[in-house]
Design an enzyme around this catalytic site. Structure first.
Site, PDB file in Angstrom:
ATOM      1  CG  ASP A 202      -2.176   1.071   1.402  1.00  0.00           C
ATOM      2  OD1 ASP A 202      -2.680   1.312   0.358  1.00  0.00           O
ATOM      3  OD2 ASP A 202      -1.772   1.887   2.376  1.00  0.00           O
ATOM      4  CD  GLU A 251      -2.292   2.306  -3.291  1.00  0.00           C
ATOM      5  OE1 GLU A 251      -3.394   3.010  -3.756  1.00  0.00           O
ATOM      6  OE2 GLU A 251      -1.787   2.300  -2.060  1.00  0.00           O
TER       7      GLU A 251
END
Length: 523
Positions: A202, A251
């Protein structure tokens, strides 16, 4: 092309556990629900699943505020359930990738509770604490995501500010502290020992910030993507490579392709980086071609693309690109063909294989701080007329409303319809598995009529033309070069009206919003 890794050969299917399948009737999806639907995932033809966070969490940001990195939140099940999911998936030949959230924790994580207890806490420096600015107020002008204002919150008890790139309940870890880095590496090892095959990381660019807290500049952010990111990623990769055949996908929310490519072009950092420049493109053939070609030019021989056009944070393709409902249905199939047939790894967000649009969320059912509820609505498995309001997702009240047209779009209805988007999605992934040129083959763009994006995939003595019509008008193919006098065979169309089989390229026209995969004889 036998040297391709598993994560290059096939698609990765993103599961948002809250909204996939509920096994116990509490209205929230869980790990047992995923196990119950592994046959569906296997039949779809993907090679791996990626699970959005299932860790213990107060759910202020629905699991991206982690209170315990090494346990499962009871709403999703137990560690035993997770182990069972990994074992059952592996038995089916499906790899398991999990979300890892290294930039921040929940403010209820024991690390932060201890850090917040006082300036002398042994874990004070595990987070980013600073005194107020000399004139008072936050230490600098860094801003939190989602228009939340300052990225700093003042702690009355200790008289300092702490940094949070997102919600105040998500304090940022201090990756400049070696103890933090070691602890987070141990989190990776915990899950690697349980058999996970990789991680989706993330907001990975956020784990490297300017320790001097310099102000952001128009062409140089200081609150992310600092040069220290290079070595941090190499160390993370070294941990993953303590185990065989593991994968790292990031990401990397950076809207600058040269900076994005840096994360995957060295060969010793990430394996894949999600391309948000591509995600945000308009529905325009020339814009998509230009971006794809720019990435390829920057990537060189090392970087491997990761393609996606929707996820749990962004509107679904059938809604985002729709001029009208019928257009959305057609374009959802073209988008699927685009990301699946290009060189790289396609990521399929749950429900895209069904062509789901965003759900309508009444004001009194809104739960997300950033308006992401419509794309997170639960999967309809059965018609409401058969299964009630939960549409087979749950026997209870679903945590978010299910898409309005569930009876037509649900899995059971589409499974029985050979012309459904689900049938098309299965055929598309099966075609990718059959044609090695669509896996590791080279790719180059082919000039064609305006409104079309056409490219050639070549490898393993195969040549495959992919032609995509991004307009809602019929378009002649009008290729700008001769692809040889040999035969051409339409392997797959996004349109149910198109006859498959031999075709003359010179006279071929694409119907509105149609995509084709065409095998070509070798020259």
């Amino acid at each position: 092309m036998s040297d391709l890794h598993w994560w290059q050969r096939s698609a990765i299917y993103q599961i948002y556990p809250r909204s996939f399948a509920d096994s116990n009737g509490d209205g929230v999806g869980d790990l047992r629900g995923i196990i119950d639907q592994l046959d569906y995932i296997d039949a779809l033809g993907v090679g791996a699943i990626w699970l959005s966070p299932f860790y213990r969490s107060p759910m202020v940001d629905f699991g991206y505020d982690v209170a315990d990195y090494t346990d499962v939140d009871p709403i999703f099940g137990t560690l035993d359930d997770f182990d069972a999911l990994v074992a059952e998936a592996h038995r089916a030949g499906i790899r398991v990738v999990i979300d890892w959230v290294p930039n921040h924790t929940s403010d209820q994580h024991p690390w932060f509770v201890e850090s917040r207890s006082g300036p002398d806490s042994p874990r004070r420096d595990w987070y980013v604490w600073r005194d107020p600015a000399p004139a008072g107020g936050p230490p600098n002008g860094w801003q939190a995501a989602w228009g939340m204002g300052s990225a700093w919150t003042f702690d009355e008890q200790t008289g300092q500010y702490y940094l949070h790139s997102f919600l105040p309940q998500q304090p940022d870890l201090n990756w400049d502290n070696p103890d933090v880095e070691r602890a987070m590496h141990d989190v990776l090892r915990f899950w690697l020992r349980r058999g996970v095959d990789g991680f989706r990381i993330d907001v990975v660019q956020k784990i490297a910030k300017d320790p001097a807290l310099g102000e952001n500049q128009p062409d140089r952010p200081h609150d992310e993507d600092w040069p220290t990111i290079r070595d941090r990623l190499r160390q993370i990769r070294a941990v993953a490579h303590e185990f065989d055949d593991r994968m790292l996908a990031g990401e990397v929310y950076i809207l600058d392709l040269p900076r994005l490519v840096n994360y995957v072009s060295s060969g010793d950092e990430l394996d894949l980086a999600h391309n948000f420049v591509f995600l945000r493109l308009p529905w325009d053939a020339s814009a998509i071609r230009a971006s794809v070609e720019e990435f390829a030019e920057l990537a060189g021989d090392v970087a491997w693309p990761a393609w996606f056009l929707s996820n749990h944070d962004h509107p679904r393709v059938a809604s985002r690109f729709a001029d009208e409902p019928a257009t959305g249905d057609r374009r959802a199939r073209v988008a699927a063909m685009l990301i699946t047939a290009m060189r790289g790894t396609p990521f399929v967000y749950q429900g895209e294989e069904l062509g789901l649009p965003d759900a309508e969320i009444p004001p009194d059912r809104v739960v997300d701080v950033d308006g992401r509820d419509p794309e997170r609505a639960p999967i309809p498995w059965l018609p409401r007329s058969v299964a009630g309001p939960g549409a087979g997702f749950t026997s209870g009240q679903p945590w978010l409303p299910i898409v309005a047209d569930a009876d037509r779009l649900c899995v059971e209805s589409q499974d029985a319809d050979p012309d459904s988007t689900l049938a098309f999605s299965r055929a598309l992934l099966a075609l990718r598995a059959r044609l090695e040129a669509l896996q590791g083959g080279a790719q180059r763009s082919i000039d064609a009529a305006p409104g079309l994006f056409c490219f050639l995939r070549e490898g393993n003595d195969e040549r495959v033309l992919v032609a995509l019509n991004f307009s809602s008008d019929e378009n002649p193919l009008e290729l700008g070069e001769d692809l040889g006098a040999g035969g051409a065979v339409i392997e797959l169309s996004t349109s149910n009206e198109r006859a498959l089989g031999p075709v003359e390229l010179a006279s071929l026209a694409l119907t509105p919003d149609e995509g084709l995969v065409v095998s070509l004889a070798n020259a």
